[in-house]
Design an enzyme around this catalytic site. Structure first.
Site, PDB file in Angstrom:
ATOM      1  N   ASP A   1      10.873   8.690  10.332  1.00 39.47           N
ATOM      2  CA  ASP A   1       9.524   9.104   9.943  1.00 39.47           C
ATOM      3  C   ASP A   1       9.280   8.684   8.496  1.00 39.47           C
ATOM      4  OD1 ASP A   1       7.057  10.251   9.768  1.00 39.47           O
ATOM      5  OD2 ASP A   1       7.678  12.250  10.396  1.00 39.47           O
TER       6      ASP A   1
ATOM      7  N   ASP B   1       3.532   5.991  11.750  1.00 40.15           N
ATOM      8  CA  ASP B   1       4.625   6.259  10.812  1.00 40.15           C
ATOM      9  C   ASP B   1       5.833   6.944  11.447  1.00 40.15           C
ATOM     10  OD1 ASP B   1       3.437   8.665  11.327  1.00 40.15           O
ATOM     11  OD2 ASP B   1       3.197   9.275   9.238  1.00 40.15           O
ATOM     12  N   GLU B   2       5.908   6.954  12.766  1.00 40.38           N
ATOM     13  CA  GLU B   2       6.972   7.709  13.440  1.00 40.38           C
ATOM     14  C   GLU B   2       7.566   6.891  14.577  1.00 40.38           C
ATOM     15  OE1 GLU B   2       7.624  12.225  15.231  1.00 40.38           O
ATOM     16  OE2 GLU B   2       5.609  11.470  14.835  1.00 40.38           O
TER      17      GLU B   2
END
Length: 404
Positions: free
Chosen positions: A9, A103-104
């Site tokens: 993350d 973003d993960e």
């Protein structure tokens, strides 16, 4: 064989990108999101969180809680560029990965221990991301997705944690019940009403009791509290659509303003298509009126990524759709049915001047950000005076510095 699932993350992703672009923002409270009264916080720096600010909060409230915060409208094109950079790094390093947001990421490292130490390998991936992008990133490593995700949250900011097999319950036990994925405010309050504040208490409750309190989701939540999860890492596939929406600060019937925004969205999305070497064959426009009734209309077209083709189609769809003459709260544009490919020259319409113009504008955006070039007819006097470019639009072209 025990599974080995890595969760990665990017820390405060939008804020971190803004700090890469402007080092003056380092260690300062920063909010990224909509700047109007109806705006929402898309990301906030750790410096703002001690004031009670969190993502998803109304920007108006966030600014009241932390008035010294620097508020940035943000640039979706820039964020996607950095997200794609991280995606490419992970894609080159792992056999199977899943991208759940910009973003993960999850990666299935099962079986790789015979060749690498999975924790050491995960550290190398993290170090590569930091070195090649400059972005902080954290990870959690365990035998399932749920525990790895919680571990990443505990590792932040910019760190890493490994949870060995058999220690999942011990790791989760002292944490707040809000740390369990799927437990929101309402579910958490139900559990608190029973005196359940920490995961350990939930672990010790009979499954039947949890189900009776939380319904059909009770079993899933109880399993997660006990570190039990069998959900697989789903192979990442590139997205099939891109979209953009705007909620107006005040409901409006100003057609010129609306059409300028539509042009801006079309231009920005077309630029994103070209950056990703994508073409679209379906355009749709959405309208949400002040009474929250929502309507949309779409049109199939030959594959393209050209502004001068897509923007007129967007306006055409809007004109067909907007027939109530009621105040509008939100508008949106969506390009779907995406395929890989480059813009194809139309021998009967295109010319070298237009193609060179596209190339030049895209080069400027690549270097300085997607919002550094816009068509002046979409900018009002206030936007020009404040050196701010909320949207793109029609010629002539005006160059503006991205941020001060």
């Amino acid at each position: 064989m025990n599974k080995s699932i890595l969760h990665l993350d990017l820390d405060t992703f939008f804020v971190s990108v803004e700090r890469l672009l402007d080092s003056k923002l380092n260690k300062k409270p920063v909010l990224v999101g909509g700047t109007g009264d109806r705006g929402v916080v898309a990301a906030c720096s750790y410096e703002t969180r001690r004031f009670g600010v969190h993502s998803g909060m109304a920007m108006k409230m966030a600014r009241q809680l932390c008035p010294q915060a620097i508020v940035i409208l943000g640039d979706a094109g820039i964020y996607m560029k950095y997200s794609d950079m991280v995606t490419d790094i992970i894609k080159n390093e792992v056999p199977v990965f899943e991208k759940t947001s910009v973003d993960e990421f999850y990666a299935d490292l099962t079986g790789m221990d015979r060749f690498f130490g999975n924790y050491k390998f995960s550290k190398q991936i993290r170090e590569t991301v930091i070195k090649e992008t400059g972005l902080p990133i954290s990870f959690g490593l365990s035998q399932n997705k749920v525990v790895s995700k919680v571990a990443t949250g505990e590792a932040k900011p910019n760190n890493q944690i490994k949870i060995d097999v058999g220690f999942e319950k011990d790791f989760l036990a002292p944490l707040s019940i809000r740390k369990i994925p799927m437990v929101g405010k309402v579910t958490a309050q139900k559990l608190r009403n029973l005196g359940v504040h920490h995961i350990k208490t939930l672990q010790n409750m009979p499954l039947e009791m949890v189900v009776s309190v939380l319904g059909k989701n009770g079993r899933i939540i109880w399993n997660r509290a006990n570190g039990i999860d069998s959900s697989p890492v789903i192979q990442y596939n590139e997205r099939k659509s891109i979209s953009n929406e705007r909620t107006f600060n005040k409901d409006t019937i100003d057609v010129k303003k609306i059409e300028s925004c539509l042009s801006a969205m079309g231009e920005n999305l077309a630029y994103q298509l070209r950056q990703g070497n994508k073409l679209t064959s379906c355009v749709s426009v959405k309208i949400r009126y002040s009474d929250f009734s929502t309507y949309s209309k779409q049109m199939k077209i030959p594959y393209t990524s050209a502004d001068h083709v897509l923007i007129p189609l967007i306006h055409n769809l809007f004109n067909k759709l907007y027939n109530r003459r009621v105040l509008i709260r939100l508008i949106g544009v969506n390009f779907s049915h995406l395929v890989s490919g480059h813009y194809q020259i139309d021998l009967f319409d295109d010319n070298l001047k237009r193609l060179n113009l596209y190339a030049s504008l895209d080069n400027i955006r690549n270097r300085y950000g997607s919002n550094t070039v816009m068509r002046a007819s979409t900018m009002d006097v206030k936007s020009i005076r404040n050196n701010r470019n909320p949207f793109n639009g029609e010629p002539p072209i005006l160059l503006v510095h991205r941020k001060q």
